[in-house]
Scaffold this active site. Structure first.
Site, PDB file in Angstrom:
ATOM      1  N   ASP A 189     -24.759   3.562  26.292  1.00 44.87           N
ATOM      2  CA  ASP A 189     -24.131   4.395  24.894  1.00 44.87           C
ATOM      3  C   ASP A 189     -24.822   5.636  24.868  1.00 44.87           C
ATOM      4  O   ASP A 189     -25.943   5.938  25.157  1.00 44.87           O
ATOM      5  CB  ASP A 189     -24.429   3.529  23.695  1.00 44.87           C
ATOM      6  CG  ASP A 189     -23.596   2.286  23.817  1.00 44.87           C
ATOM      7  OD1 ASP A 189     -23.157   1.800  24.900  1.00 44.87           O
ATOM      8  OD2 ASP A 189     -23.816   1.595  22.693  1.00 44.87           O
ATOM      9  N   ASP A 190     -24.192   6.483  24.185  1.00 46.45           N
ATOM     10  CA  ASP A 190     -24.607   7.543  23.534  1.00 46.45           C
ATOM     11  C   ASP A 190     -24.632   8.830  24.601  1.00 46.45           C
ATOM     12  O   ASP A 190     -25.022   9.818  24.191  1.00 46.45           O
ATOM     13  CB  ASP A 190     -26.025   7.671  22.779  1.00 46.45           C
ATOM     14  CG  ASP A 190     -25.868   6.480  21.776  1.00 46.45           C
ATOM     15  OD1 ASP A 190     -24.703   6.065  21.424  1.00 46.45           O
ATOM     16  OD2 ASP A 190     -26.796   6.188  21.148  1.00 46.45           O
ATOM     17  N   HIS A 206     -29.280   2.670  26.529  1.00 45.57           N
ATOM     18  CA  HIS A 206     -29.146   4.013  26.149  1.00 45.57           C
ATOM     19  C   HIS A 206     -29.374   4.827  27.264  1.00 45.57           C
ATOM     20  O   HIS A 206     -30.621   4.981  27.516  1.00 45.57           O
ATOM     21  CB  HIS A 206     -29.681   4.370  24.912  1.00 45.57           C
ATOM     22  CG  HIS A 206     -28.914   3.257  23.581  1.00 45.57           C
ATOM     23  ND1 HIS A 206     -29.326   2.096  23.267  1.00 45.57           N
ATOM     24  CD2 HIS A 206     -27.936   3.929  22.779  1.00 45.57           C
ATOM     25  CE1 HIS A 206     -28.729   1.640  22.565  1.00 45.57           C
ATOM     26  NE2 HIS A 206     -27.721   2.776  21.895  1.00 45.57           N
TER      27      HIS A 206
HETATM   28 ZN   LIG Z   1     -24.592   4.126  19.932  1.00 45.92          ZN
END
Ligand SMILES: [Zn+2]
Length: 225
Positions: free
Chosen positions: A39-40, A188
């Site tokens: 993610d991100d 992440h």
């Molecule tokens: Zn996130």
């Protein structure tokens, strides 16, 4: 008695319909599947290293972009390597706390950028902070045709970046518990130590006999729409 059996049948029907529609996914469909998700991102340097790592193991993963990530992504590289791109909302807001118009804007911002770049729209969405409610499910599903993707392993890399062992403890606990037969793991690529943690996770899960899959393979939906 008949009445309660009828009610029970109704409940079972509702439960089975809601699982078939698959609006919120915490795990895959088939046993032994393992969807590694990030993610991100992308991160200016770490994401390229993660992509190199995946290539060296000849495996695929799934990346949920926010607005910044969607701008900076090297789409060609993701596509050539068979990785999947999903929507994580433009500015990483908790979508339980914003208006419907803001939700639409958050989702369409990332989708429009992806569509404008590679001509396809995502089929999957992960809510920032894993926060969702019925309203968000409805908008994501009915208006964007998204499957909402959660996880059943949270490495906690956001809480203890760079601590590979702490992240791996979450894998060991999940797999040893035998609660699930397959896994969607939350990483992440923007957090410190992302490459080392991903390497350790791949080594462990392959050693345990799991097949790495994209989220689309994991839940049985097309990669893009
Ligand atoms: Zn996130």
């Amino acid at each position: 008695m008949v009445k309660s059996q009828g009610f029970l049948a109704f409940i079972i029907l509702v439960l089975s319909v809601s699982s078939i529609s698959g609006q919120v996914w915490y795990n895959c469909i088939l046993p032994n599947q393992y969807a590694l998700t990030f993610d991100d991102g992308p991160h200016p340097s770490q994401t390229a290293q993660v992509l190199d790592l995946l290539l060296s193991y000849n495996v695929t993963a799934t990346f949920f972009f926010i607005g910044v990530g969607a701008w900076e992504a090297d789409y060609e590289r993701y596509q050539q390597s068979g990785h999947q791109i999903g929507n994580h909302g433009w500015s990483h807001l908790d979508m339980r706390d914003i208006t419907e118009a803001e939700i639409r804007s958050e989702l369409s911002g990332v989708e429009t950028l992806i569509y404008g770049t590679i001509g396809v729209r995502p089929t999957i969405f992960r809510p920032p902070f894993g926060g969702y409610n019925d309203r968000l499910i409805r908008i994501a599903k009915d208006e964007f045709n998204y499957e909402l993707i959660m996880w059943n392993i949270d490495t906690g890399d956001w809480a203890h970046p760079g601590d590979t062992e702490a992240g791996m403890e979450e894998y060991y606990a999940a797999v040893n518990s035998s609660l699930h037969q397959n896994y969607i793991a939350l990483h992440h690529d923007v957090q410190g130590g992302a490459v080392n943690l991903a390497a350790a996770a791949i080594e462990f899960m392959v050693g345990q006999g799991f097949d790495l899959v994209t989220v689309s393979e994991c839940i049985g939906v097309p990669m893009y729409q």
